[in-house]
Design a protein around this motif. Structure first.
Motif, PDB file in Angstrom:
ATOM      1  N   GLN A 285      44.343 -71.733  14.187  1.00 46.14           N
ATOM      2  CA  GLN A 285      45.095 -70.744  13.782  1.00 46.14           C
ATOM      3  C   GLN A 285      44.715 -69.111  12.758  1.00 46.14           C
ATOM      4  N   GLY A 286      45.639 -68.405  12.382  1.00 44.69           N
ATOM      5  CA  GLY A 286      45.394 -67.296  11.599  1.00 44.69           C
ATOM      6  C   GLY A 286      44.650 -66.586  11.856  1.00 44.69           C
ATOM      7  N   ALA A 287      44.856 -66.267  13.547  1.00 49.90           N
ATOM      8  CA  ALA A 287      43.368 -65.169  14.434  1.00 49.90           C
ATOM      9  C   ALA A 287      43.909 -64.216  13.274  1.00 49.90           C
ATOM     10  N   TYR A 288      45.588 -64.315  14.374  1.00 55.06           N
ATOM     11  CA  TYR A 288      45.951 -62.174  13.914  1.00 55.06           C
ATOM     12  C   TYR A 288      45.436 -61.779  12.221  1.00 55.06           C
ATOM     13  N   ALA A 289      45.327 -62.772  10.940  1.00 58.88           N
ATOM     14  CA  ALA A 289      45.123 -62.769   9.599  1.00 58.88           C
ATOM     15  C   ALA A 289      43.748 -62.199   9.451  1.00 58.88           C
ATOM     16  N   LEU A 290      42.459 -62.975  10.186  1.00 58.18           N
ATOM     17  CA  LEU A 290      41.437 -62.604  10.587  1.00 58.18           C
ATOM     18  C   LEU A 290      40.955 -62.186  10.894  1.00 58.18           C
ATOM     19  N   VAL A 291      41.701 -60.799  12.251  1.00 61.30           N
ATOM     20  CA  VAL A 291      41.279 -59.914  12.726  1.00 61.30           C
ATOM     21  C   VAL A 291      41.848 -58.547  11.916  1.00 61.30           C
ATOM     22  N   LEU A 292      43.219 -58.814  11.789  1.00 62.58           N
ATOM     23  CA  LEU A 292      42.852 -57.880  10.313  1.00 62.58           C
ATOM     24  C   LEU A 292      41.905 -57.460   9.377  1.00 62.58           C
ATOM     25  N   LEU A 293      41.829 -58.363   8.595  1.00 62.18           N
ATOM     26  CA  LEU A 293      40.521 -58.484   7.794  1.00 62.18           C
ATOM     27  C   LEU A 293      39.672 -57.922   8.690  1.00 62.18           C
ATOM     28  N   ILE A 294      39.142 -58.083   9.923  1.00 65.81           N
ATOM     29  CA  ILE A 294      38.071 -58.053  10.064  1.00 65.81           C
ATOM     30  C   ILE A 294      37.878 -56.190  10.981  1.00 65.81           C
ATOM     31  N   GLU A 295      39.246 -55.464  10.405  1.00 64.18           N
ATOM     32  CA  GLU A 295      39.595 -54.325  11.454  1.00 64.18           C
ATOM     33  C   GLU A 295      39.441 -54.082   9.782  1.00 64.18           C
ATOM     34  N   PHE A 296      40.224 -54.179   8.737  1.00 64.19           N
ATOM     35  CA  PHE A 296      40.058 -53.185   7.600  1.00 64.19           C
ATOM     36  C   PHE A 296      38.463 -53.031   7.102  1.00 64.19           C
ATOM     37  N   ALA A 297      37.351 -54.230   7.307  1.00 64.36           N
ATOM     38  CA  ALA A 297      36.170 -53.845   6.549  1.00 64.36           C
ATOM     39  C   ALA A 297      35.596 -52.877   7.652  1.00 64.36           C
ATOM     40  N   LEU A 298      36.223 -53.115   9.113  1.00 68.60           N
ATOM     41  CA  LEU A 298      35.433 -51.817   9.862  1.00 68.60           C
ATOM     42  C   LEU A 298      35.898 -50.294   9.291  1.00 68.60           C
ATOM     43  N   MET A 299      37.379 -50.759   8.881  1.00 68.63           N
ATOM     44  CA  MET A 299      37.342 -49.236   8.874  1.00 68.63           C
ATOM     45  C   MET A 299      36.940 -48.614   7.504  1.00 68.63           C
ATOM     46  N   LEU A 300      36.739 -49.789   6.841  1.00 71.82           N
ATOM     47  CA  LEU A 300      36.040 -49.168   5.706  1.00 71.82           C
ATOM     48  C   LEU A 300      34.756 -48.679   5.907  1.00 71.82           C
ATOM     49  N   SER A 301      33.710 -48.968   6.686  1.00 76.58           N
ATOM     50  CA  SER A 301      32.502 -49.617   7.458  1.00 76.58           C
ATOM     51  C   SER A 301      32.449 -47.540   8.452  1.00 76.58           C
ATOM     52  N   ILE A 302      32.957 -47.591   9.251  1.00 77.45           N
ATOM     53  CA  ILE A 302      33.197 -46.400  10.086  1.00 77.45           C
ATOM     54  C   ILE A 302      33.569 -44.863   9.482  1.00 77.45           C
ATOM     55  N   ALA A 303      34.632 -45.050   8.278  1.00 80.02           N
ATOM     56  CA  ALA A 303      34.858 -44.077   7.484  1.00 80.02           C
ATOM     57  C   ALA A 303      33.859 -43.991   6.257  1.00 80.02           C
ATOM     58  N   THR A 322      29.301 -40.103  -4.054  1.00 80.99           N
ATOM     59  CA  THR A 322      29.537 -41.295  -6.006  1.00 80.99           C
ATOM     60  C   THR A 322      30.605 -41.899  -5.732  1.00 80.99           C
ATOM     61  N   ASN A 323      31.427 -41.340  -5.436  1.00 79.01           N
ATOM     62  CA  ASN A 323      32.778 -41.810  -4.894  1.00 79.01           C
ATOM     63  C   ASN A 323      33.040 -43.240  -4.109  1.00 79.01           C
ATOM     64  N   HIS A 324      34.280 -43.380  -3.584  1.00 78.90           N
ATOM     65  CA  HIS A 324      34.760 -44.021  -2.556  1.00 78.90           C
ATOM     66  C   HIS A 324      35.669 -42.861  -1.586  1.00 78.90           C
ATOM     67  N   PRO A 325      34.207 -43.224  -0.466  1.00 73.44           N
ATOM     68  CA  PRO A 325      34.178 -42.359   0.500  1.00 73.44           C
ATOM     69  C   PRO A 325      36.184 -42.392   1.278  1.00 73.44           C
ATOM     70  N   GLY A 326      36.923 -43.778   1.426  1.00 73.51           N
ATOM     71  CA  GLY A 326      37.752 -43.252   1.386  1.00 73.51           C
ATOM     72  C   GLY A 326      38.705 -42.494   0.819  1.00 73.51           C
ATOM     73  N   GLY A 327      38.703 -41.812  -0.644  1.00 82.76           N
ATOM     74  CA  GLY A 327      39.012 -40.439  -1.107  1.00 82.76           C
ATOM     75  C   GLY A 327      39.397 -41.569  -2.760  1.00 82.76           C
ATOM     76  N   ARG A 328      39.958 -42.373  -2.756  1.00 78.30           N
ATOM     77  CA  ARG A 328      40.134 -42.926  -5.062  1.00 78.30           C
ATOM     78  C   ARG A 328      38.900 -41.859  -5.143  1.00 78.30           C
ATOM     79  N   GLN A 329      39.079 -41.771  -6.336  1.00 78.62           N
ATOM     80  CA  GLN A 329      38.360 -41.389  -7.234  1.00 78.62           C
ATOM     81  C   GLN A 329      37.651 -42.079  -7.883  1.00 78.62           C
TER      82      GLN A 329
END
Lengths: 329, 100
Positions: A285-303, A322-329
């Motif tokens: 159950q919930g494998a898809y949501a889990l993968v999305l969560l892990i992928e989101f974390a991976l994306m943030l870390s890679i960036a 100093t700021n979020h490398p994802g581009g937010r101020q």
């Protein structure tokens, strides 16, 4: 042979000639800057080649990482090489190598041709893996077979890859901190009127494209790597525009960003032992949501890691941006 | 035809990269050459994947995707290493040695 096949073959021939010429220019050309630019164009041509060979996922990754981020890193290295050179030193001279040219050329040619011949004689029936992977992917909860390999069948590879990424960042920082080399390009002190408006235009586009690639990864070409690279490119732009201020103290947000991918993935590996005999198995159950969560974390870390690698190899005393490398101020 | 062509290209790219690693002593250029070699290996894997009869084999594609990310992180680390080397010795090449 139909005209379309002929055209496609002609295109392939041109592509291959272009690749070889660019690689040759990048390696034998005079002038480091010229070599780096040739190498960046080589990366873009590689992206076209991946697309031509039926791997759009790789084409996206190569364009963003191979040509984009690597190019930015190398251009940085060019400027570092020029500014740190002693005044009496010849600009980036090349001493004669221990291996003479008349020996190196036939040696490498023999290695390359031998490798090509060996690879050509490998049977193309694929063996059991592709069949199993493709068949499993048809019924898998992830419709993109490459994402299902990355995050399910061979998740251990992805986990260790995140460890390598983190290790490279830590290693680079240790080296750069050790010599206390000065920052090469401090925050620009003169006003640059065009940059803010350019950034304002490009930020939503890159954020949207990055998030789309992340979302598309489960069923179409895309995924955490491509999305992370795009967001990393955005972070590099912010750094170049002076919107990130390098600081000496390690920041909590940055530390969190670079470790969240590896951390969450490792946590998942441990927790999965609760419901499966082997680590890194997905629950019913919930494998898809889990993968999305892990992928989101991976994306943030890679960036975040890519931005910090870029900044770190540039001004060494940086502990964080100093700021979020994802581009937010 | 396509597979044959790209196999030969990958072989020649590998040769060019190896030649660069052997000949160039300036470290950044040598790093570029090593990157070209890595790309040649990726190309081999993808040619084999593309020619698999069941359609493109996802396993080598995933491996190469991982490889591209590893390659960029190692390039960044090597560039930091080169800068460190230059700061220690004041030279931009290790005098024909093979310390990279």
């Amino acid at each position: 042979m139909p005209v379309s096949d002929l055209l496609a073959s002609g295109f392939d021939v041109l592509l291959c000639i272009g690749l070889l010429w660019l690689a040759w220019q990048a390696i034998t050309g005079t002038g480091l800057f010229r070599s780096v630019v040739m190498f960046m164009v080589f990366g873009l041509m590689m992206a076209v080649t991946w697309a031509r060979l039926g791997s759009p996922d790789l084409a996206l990754a190569e364009a963003a990482i191979g040509a984009g981020i690597t190019g930015a890193l190398l251009l940085n290295a060019c400027r570092a090489a020029v500014s740190e050179m002693r005044s009496d030193e010849q600009p980036l001279r090349d001493r004669p190598s221990g291996v003479p040219k008349w020996l190196a050329l036939p040696l490498s040619l023999a290695a390359g041709v031998g490798l090509a011949w060996l690879m050509h004689s490998i049977p193309r029936d694929g063996g059991p893996t592709p069949e199993a992977a493709i068949k499993a992917a048809e019924t898998h909860f992830l419709d993109n077979p490459i994402t299902s390999v990355l995050l399910d069948f061979r998740a251990i590879d992805t986990l260790l890859e995140m460890a390598v990424l983190l290790l490279a960042l830590v290693g680079a920082r240790v080296l750069l901190d050790q010599r206390r080399l000065p920052a090469l390009y401090p925050v620009p002190d003169h006003p640059m009127p065009m940059l803010p408006s350019l950034l304002a235009m490009i930020t939503p586009v890159l954020l949207l494209t990055g998030l789309y690639l992340f979302w598309a990864g489960s069923h179409a070409p895309g995924g955490a790597f491509q999305a992370g690279a795009l967001l990393g490119a955005l972070g590099v732009m912010y750094q170049l525009a002076g919107r990130f201020t390098p600081t000496h103290e390690p920041g909590t947000v940055n530390a969190l960003l670079i470790t969240v991918g590896l951390g969450l993935f490792s946590l998942f590996a441990c927790l999965s032992l609760l419901w499966a005999p082997a680590p890194l198995s997905h629950p019913e159950q919930g494998a898809y949501a889990l993968v999305l969560l892990i992928e989101f974390a991976l994306m943030l870390s890679i960036a975040a890691t890519l931005v910090l690698l870029f900044v770190g190899s540039r001004s060494l005393q940086l502990r964080r941006s100093t700021n979020h490398p994802g581009g937010r101020q | 035809m396509t597979g044959w062509l790209f196999s030969v290209t990958a072989g020649l790219l590998f040769a060019i990269g190896l030649y660069g690693v052997l000949i160039r002593t300036e470290l950044v250029r040598r790093l570029l050459a090593a990157n070209v070699m890595a790309t040649a290996v990726f190309l081999f894997l993808i040619v084999v994947a593309a020619e698999t009869p069941d359609g493109p084999d996802p396993v080598p594609q995933a491996m190469v995707l991982t490889g591209i990310v590893i390659a960029v992180s190692l390039t960044a680390f090597a560039l930091a290493l080169i800068r460190h080397f230059r700061a220690v010795t004041g030279e931009s090449d290790p005098e024909g040695g093979d310390d990279d």
